[in-house]
Scaffold this motif. Structure first.
Motif, short mmCIF file in Angstrom:
data_model
loop_
_atom_site.label_atom_id
_atom_site.label_comp_id
_atom_site.label_asym_id
_atom_site.label_seq_id
_atom_site.Cartn_x
_atom_site.Cartn_y
_atom_site.Cartn_z
N ARG A 47 0.81 -1.22 0.00
CA ARG A 47 0.00 0.00 0.00
C ARG A 47 0.85 1.27 0.00
O ARG A 47 0.62 2.18 -0.81
N ALA A 51 0.53 3.74 -3.24
CA ALA A 51 -0.51 4.75 -2.97
C ALA A 51 -0.44 5.93 -3.93
O ALA A 51 -1.48 6.39 -4.42
N ALA A 52 0.74 6.43 -4.22
CA ALA A 52 0.86 7.59 -5.11
C ALA A 52 0.37 7.26 -6.52
O ALA A 52 -0.26 8.09 -7.17
N ALA A 54 -1.95 5.06 -7.22
CA ALA A 54 -3.41 4.98 -7.13
C ALA A 54 -4.02 6.37 -7.16
O ALA A 54 -5.00 6.63 -7.88
N GLU A 55 -3.45 7.29 -6.41
CA GLU A 55 -3.96 8.66 -6.36
C GLU A 55 -3.79 9.37 -7.69
O GLU A 55 -4.57 10.26 -8.04
N ASP A 75 -9.23 2.98 2.03
CA ASP A 75 -8.46 3.31 0.83
C ASP A 75 -9.33 3.76 -0.34
O ASP A 75 -8.80 4.20 -1.36
N VAL A 77 -11.07 6.33 -0.99
CA VAL A 77 -10.95 7.72 -1.42
C VAL A 77 -9.77 7.93 -2.35
O VAL A 77 -9.78 8.85 -3.16
N ARG A 78 -8.75 7.10 -2.25
CA ARG A 78 -7.58 7.26 -3.11
C ARG A 78 -7.64 6.38 -4.36
O ARG A 78 -6.83 6.56 -5.26
N LEU A 79 -8.55 5.44 -4.40
CA LEU A 79 -8.66 4.52 -5.54
C LEU A 79 -9.70 5.02 -6.53
O LEU A 79 -10.88 5.11 -6.21
N GLN A 80 -9.25 5.32 -7.74
CA GLN A 80 -10.18 5.77 -8.77
C GLN A 80 -10.81 4.59 -9.51
O GLN A 80 -11.78 4.77 -10.24
#
Length: 179
Positions: A47, A51-52, A54-55, A75, A77-80
């Motif tokens: 993760r 994370a970057a 994913a964002e 998570d 909110v950061r996964l499109q």
């Protein structure tokens, strides 16, 4: 490049789905550059490293039928993009996962059905909250996908409430009251 059905149209798709080979470790597998949808196990193990990406919208996560979508709640909110795998025709757990992601966990990003995605189930994927349907590459021709897309209009008024239309038909139709 594979075709997908997204928001009522056929599109070329440049996302790759990562599947772990037997013996590969989720914590050490290298996720190449590009647009990847990784298994939940890889996301969970890496993760902080991923994370970057994913964002930035170039990394998504896919859930298997046995994965608990609630473990992804923090998570979302950061996964499109979140995908749900349908490994077999008879495995309907993906419908429940999609409904939980949309209705209970409030996921508003792209929700994609992947795996053994079959034409006769396209309508039901949409009812559960999927907005992208990704059949296996080569399974359907463009003409077959166009026919499948046209068939989504076969049902004008579903009876049951679902993610795509919460109110059941009996609540949507006004009937005249007779005295």
């Amino acid at each position: 490049m594979a075709e997908i059905i997204k928001h009522g149209a056929i599109h070329a798709d440049d996302w790759e789905v990562l599947h772990l080979a037997e013996g590969q470790d989720a914590a050490t597998v290298e996720v190449e550059h590009g647009r990847w949808i990784v298994p939940f196990a890889v996301w969970h193990a890496q993760r902080d490293k991923l994370a970057a990406r994913a964002e930035a919208g170039v990394l998504g996560v896919w859930l298997a039928g046995g994965d608990d979508p609630a473990l992804l709640a923090d998570d979302l909110v950061r996964l499109q993009l979140v995908a749900v795998d349908f490994p077999r025709f008879a495995d309907g757990r993906g419908y429940s996962i999609a409904t939980l992601l949309r209705a209970r966990l409030g996921y508003g990003g792209e929700l994609r059905a992947i795996g053994n995605v079959l034409r006769d189930q396209f309508f039901f994927y949409l009812r559960c909250g999927f907005d992208v349907i990704q059949p296996q590459p080569g399974r359907y021709s463009v003409e077959q996908l166009q026919a499948a897309l046209a068939s989504l209009a076969d049902f004008s008024e579903p009876y049951q409430g679902a993610v795509d239309r919460a109110e059941p038909l009996f609540r949507r139709v006004r009937r005249e009251v007779r005295a």
